[in-house]
Each structure stands twice: as C-alpha cells, then as structure tokens.
Scaffold this motif. Sequence first.
Motif, PDB file in Angstrom:
ATOM      1  N   GLY A   1    -109.519 -14.617  24.740  1.00  0.00           N
ATOM      2  CA  GLY A   1    -108.314 -14.870  25.510  1.00  0.00           C
ATOM      3  C   GLY A   1    -107.412 -13.657  25.646  1.00  0.00           C
ATOM      4  N   THR A   2    -107.877 -12.507  25.155  1.00  0.00           N
ATOM      5  CA  THR A   2    -107.095 -11.267  25.262  1.00  0.00           C
ATOM      6  C   THR A   2    -107.155 -10.721  26.680  1.00  0.00           C
ATOM      7  OG1 THR A   2    -107.605 -10.750  22.955  1.00  0.00           O
ATOM      8  CG2 THR A   2    -106.799  -8.945  24.347  1.00  0.00           C
ATOM      9  N   ILE A   3    -106.022 -10.316  27.192  1.00  0.00           N
ATOM     10  CA  ILE A   3    -105.988  -9.734  28.537  1.00  0.00           C
ATOM     11  C   ILE A   3    -106.543  -8.323  28.463  1.00  0.00           C
ATOM     12  CG2 ILE A   3    -104.479  -8.969  30.420  1.00  0.00           C
ATOM     13  CD1 ILE A   3    -102.612 -11.296  29.645  1.00  0.00           C
ATOM     14  N   ILE A   4    -107.644  -8.073  29.195  1.00  0.00           N
ATOM     15  CA  ILE A   4    -108.320  -6.770  29.121  1.00  0.00           C
ATOM     16  C   ILE A   4    -108.167  -5.961  30.396  1.00  0.00           C
ATOM     17  CG2 ILE A   4    -109.989  -7.495  27.381  1.00  0.00           C
ATOM     18  CD1 ILE A   4    -111.989  -8.029  29.630  1.00  0.00           C
ATOM     19  N   TYR A   5    -107.666  -6.585  31.467  1.00  0.00           N
ATOM     20  CA  TYR A   5    -107.437  -5.836  32.706  1.00  0.00           C
ATOM     21  C   TYR A   5    -106.428  -6.588  33.577  1.00  0.00           C
ATOM     22  CZ  TYR A   5    -108.236  -3.116  36.958  1.00  0.00           C
ATOM     23  OH  TYR A   5    -108.054  -2.303  38.047  1.00  0.00           O
TER      24      TYR A   5
END
Length: 391
Positions: free
Chosen positions: A25-29
């Motif tokens: 669920g980490t925002i990577i872009y």
Amino acid sequence: MISLADKLKQLPQDSGVYLMKDKKGTIIYVGKAKNLKNRVSSYFQNSNQHTYKTRALVGEICDFDLMLVQNEVEALLLERTLIRHHMPRFNILLRDDKEYPFLRICYEDPWPRIQKVRRRKEDGAHYIGPFSSSSRLNVLLRQVYKIFPLIRCSPHEFKTAKRPCNYYHMKMCLGPCTLPVDRKYYVSLLKDAESLLEGNVSKLRRVLEGRMKAAAKAENYELAAQLRDQIQAIDHISQQQVAILDSTVDADVIGVFSAGDKRSFNVTMVRNKAMLGGDHFIVESSAGTPSEEMTSFILQYYANKQVPSQVLLRDIGEIEPELASVIAQNQDWAVTIRNAKKGEESDLLDISEKNAMHQLEQQENQKNQQQLGLQLLQETLNLPRWPERIE
C-alpha cells in the motif's frame, strides 16, 4: 476488493493525478495526466517500449488511486504537493534542503537597511534574489558597503548608539544613529545599492554620471568626487563578471545529461546579460517520460524560488504550457518555458549540458576512488568483504 484489471477498465478520461501503490500500500509513484484513462492504461501496454525503470515500476504496482481535478494547473500543483509529501521512490526527487538567501529592504522602516534572510514573506518589503551561493552573496555585500555608506548595525545597536561607530570615521556610514542625516538622501543611496544588487549596472552608472556632472557644475566638488569613486568601484565590479552576453537578458538554462539510471540536471543562471553561475543536481531516474521528468524537476526546483522571465530547454517536448503559470504564480511577471534558439541561447545550453555531464562524471570518479580504497583496505587487512563502517 476490486481487482487492478477492473480498475483499469473503469478509468475516467478526466484530468487528474494518479498514485501507484505496491503490495504494502506504499505510494511508489505519483503522476499527472490530461486524460487519466489513456495515461494510466499506457503503463500496462507495449511493455517492450518501456524503459527499465518503468518496467520495474509496473512489476510492483498492485493498486492505484486517482484524484480528479478541474484543469491542468491544479494537476501540476497537486502532483508537486504529493511528491514532496510521499517522496515516492520511482519519481524524480530533489533531495535539496538548501534555503537560498534573499536580501530584504523595507523602505517603510524609519531607517531602512539591507537584511539577509532565508525566506521571502508577503510583508510589503522589497526582496532581491534568491542567490545560489551564500558566500558569493557575502562578497557582493562587502563590495556594496564599500561603495555606498549604508547602515550595517542591527536595529537594537542603531537605537542604543551614543556616538557614531568606526564605519562613520572610515567614511563607510553616514552615522544617522546619532547625527542629523537627510533621510531622502540616504534612501537614494540605498536605492542605488539595490540597483547594483539586482544587476542594473549600466542604468546605475548613467544615473551616477548625471549626478556627478550636476555636482561639478554646482561646484560641489566633494560630492562629485564621491560619485566618481562610486562609478570607478562599480566599473571594477562589472569587470569581474564571469561572462557578458549580447542578447540573453534574464533566463535559467536547464541542461540534462543521462547515464544509466542517473539524471544530472544543471541550471545555468543568466541575469542582466551576465552569467551568474548555477545549480546542479544528480538524481535517480524516474519511471516517467523525459518530459515528465523535466516537469517534475522544474516543479520541485522552483517551489521556493523566484523564476526569471525565461526558462530555456533543449526540447520542450510534451511539457504542458500551464507549467509556466504554476511556477510563476507568486510573482509579478510572466514566465515562458521554451526551446533555446540557435546562436547564443544554444551555446548557453551546450555549456549547461557540459556541466551536467561533468558533475555526473565527477561523482562516478569519486565513487570509483572510494571503491578502490575500500578494496585496498580489504586486501591489506585480509577482510572477507569491503568494510561498511570505519570508526
């Protein structure tokens, strides 16, 4: 939970910002698009045409969120805010915590002075800058104080002074703290200093020459001599400029050099037809297109800076025209982002790109030297691997 494939089918054709997430669920872009359906879908199509970094991003995407906006300006502003907040690892990130100094002059003060500050405020004062080098700014200020007898002390020192300080006796201050000084005359000196700090050397020189001739005609030879000395000092400063240009007045020239997964950006500053040095940043490449990478760099670089009237690039590509209005929203003049023209502008861009390449090569050489040193230390001490920490 709705699957990724189903979410792709339901993408709207509106403008907005998209946030790619990994399995945790980490925002990577974070990216923006005029048409979200076309842009987001493109990541999952024609993978052979993607860069290595884009393929790596797509391989980690498990979900995405959308934020719809009304226009491209809102999308650019939101994208910049989200990138600075989430610091996604597949975006271009300027890890730049420098706060460039400004000079502040408040003419509403009883006795205004030049103050060096770190942030520009909406307080009615006049600000000059920002300056990319604090050390060069200090040198410039010392030169200005030698030419113009301005107040240097703090407001508290000024208020509590009992007699003029040593600067008065060295004829480097008028001593308004304790002596009767014409405020209008003092303010005129301060405005002359302001012109010099802003680079308006030719105009200031003409004004001072006119005053010198008028003073000589009125037989005020002491004032005429002071003005003559100021003109000579200004001429000396002008000769120290790095380069004087013919036509390019105020511009930032942005060059970029790519090598592997590294991007090296160089911003060459031109003010009043003079090259004033520049900034450089080396960052990891992003999963975006070259136009998206340049847009992201420009948004972050100018987040807290004044922008000159022109920003010159090698290839403006698909950069949105609204970007210029976004970075210029807190200043009184318009900004144009465009391709550099042939001739002087193209030569400036060549210089900027050459510096960008040099900075990246310098970093790689330094890295190689460090690795050789660690390898030698490993062999000398018979270590199983390179040391990771030396105390």
